[in-house]
Design a protein around this motif. Structure first.
Motif, PDB file in Angstrom:
ATOM      1  N   MET A 107       0.900  -1.357  -0.057  1.00 44.04           N
ATOM      2  CA  MET A 107      -0.102   0.130   0.453  1.00 44.04           C
ATOM      3  C   MET A 107       0.735   1.131   0.324  1.00 44.04           C
ATOM      4  N   TYR A 108       1.876   0.802   0.871  1.00 51.92           N
ATOM      5  CA  TYR A 108       2.908   2.400   0.677  1.00 51.92           C
ATOM      6  C   TYR A 108       3.657   2.065  -0.092  1.00 51.92           C
ATOM      7  N   SER A 109       3.850   1.632  -1.072  1.00 51.50           N
ATOM      8  CA  SER A 109       4.314   1.553  -2.788  1.00 51.50           C
ATOM      9  C   SER A 109       4.245   2.534  -3.576  1.00 51.50           C
ATOM     10  N   PHE A 110       2.485   1.682  -3.493  1.00 51.74           N
ATOM     11  CA  PHE A 110       1.374   2.421  -3.878  1.00 51.74           C
ATOM     12  C   PHE A 110       1.061   3.737  -3.893  1.00 51.74           C
ATOM     13  N   PHE A 111       1.066   4.093  -2.922  1.00 54.19           N
ATOM     14  CA  PHE A 111       0.720   5.876  -2.653  1.00 54.19           C
ATOM     15  C   PHE A 111       2.282   6.796  -3.124  1.00 54.19           C
ATOM     16  N   SER A 112       3.792   6.017  -2.268  1.00 58.37           N
ATOM     17  CA  SER A 112       4.355   6.902  -2.635  1.00 58.37           C
ATOM     18  C   SER A 112       4.929   7.085  -4.706  1.00 58.37           C
ATOM     19  N   ARG A 113       4.834   6.030  -5.017  1.00 61.19           N
ATOM     20  CA  ARG A 113       4.748   5.705  -6.508  1.00 61.19           C
ATOM     21  C   ARG A 113       3.557   7.342  -6.901  1.00 61.19           C
ATOM     22  N   HIS A 114       2.298   7.587  -6.856  1.00 60.61           N
ATOM     23  CA  HIS A 114       0.963   7.647  -7.347  1.00 60.61           C
ATOM     24  C   HIS A 114       1.504   9.146  -6.581  1.00 60.61           C
ATOM     25  N   ASN A 115       2.065   9.809  -5.630  1.00 65.61           N
ATOM     26  CA  ASN A 115       1.918  10.752  -4.848  1.00 65.61           C
ATOM     27  C   ASN A 115       2.710  12.045  -5.443  1.00 65.61           C
ATOM     28  N   ASN A 116       2.298  12.196  -6.880  1.00 64.49           N
ATOM     29  CA  ASN A 116       3.515  13.120  -7.598  1.00 64.49           C
ATOM     30  C   ASN A 116       2.511  14.047  -7.941  1.00 64.49           C
ATOM     31  N   GLU A 117       2.592  15.054  -8.201  1.00 63.95           N
ATOM     32  CA  GLU A 117       2.118  16.798  -8.802  1.00 63.95           C
ATOM     33  C   GLU A 117       1.266  16.354 -10.172  1.00 63.95           C
ATOM     34  N   GLN A 118       1.343  15.380 -10.992  1.00 61.29           N
ATOM     35  CA  GLN A 118       0.184  14.917 -12.052  1.00 61.29           C
ATOM     36  C   GLN A 118      -0.655  14.214 -11.800  1.00 61.29           C
ATOM     37  N   SER A 119      -0.493  13.662 -10.916  1.00 61.93           N
ATOM     38  CA  SER A 119      -1.612  12.571  -9.964  1.00 61.93           C
ATOM     39  C   SER A 119      -2.874  13.421  -8.796  1.00 61.93           C
ATOM     40  N   ARG A 120      -1.872  14.261  -8.413  1.00 61.48           N
ATOM     41  CA  ARG A 120      -2.560  13.977  -8.147  1.00 61.48           C
ATOM     42  C   ARG A 120      -3.612  16.057  -8.093  1.00 61.48           C
ATOM     43  N   ALA A 121      -2.837  16.260  -9.728  1.00 61.33           N
ATOM     44  CA  ALA A 121      -3.664  17.542 -10.050  1.00 61.33           C
ATOM     45  C   ALA A 121      -5.109  16.313 -11.163  1.00 61.33           C
TER      46      ALA A 121
END
Length: 104
Positions: free
Chosen positions: A54-68
């Motif tokens: 789970m932490y790995s998934f979140f870390s990979r997808h916690n970038n500006e493009q995904s947040r936007a």
């Protein structure tokens, strides 16, 4: 083995609710992500290995493009996936568990 908090389960439920109302071409989540969402919804005891994933998934997808993408469209695949893994509450919970266990 830790049990996901209710907020994490609620986020996963919301992801599946959003997903079911969309046409197949707009539905997100891999079979692994769907299985994780169901585990979270059912508040199953999760192994540290699963929490690390789970932490790995979140870390990979916690970038500006995904947040936007998540901010822009509350039905986007990015939003569905993020919620399916527990959303912000899931990220915080996974991080807290792994810090407690000295895994990060």
């Amino acid at each position: 083995m830790p049990v996901p908090p209710q907020k994490v389960a609620d986020n996963a439920r919301r992801a599946l609710d959003i997903r079911k109302d969309l046409p197949p071409s707009r539905r997100a989540m891999t079979p692994t992500g769907l299985a994780r969402a169901r585990d979270l919804i059912n508040r199953k005891n999760l192994s540290l290995d699963t929490i690390m994933r789970m932490y790995s998934f979140f870390s990979r997808h916690n970038n500006e493009q995904s947040r936007a993408a998540r901010r822009r469209d509350k039905t986007s695949k990015a939003y569905q996936s993020w919620l399916g893994w527990g959303g912000d509450a899931g990220f915080a919970w996974a991080k807290r568990i792994l810090k407690r266990e000295d895994k990060i």
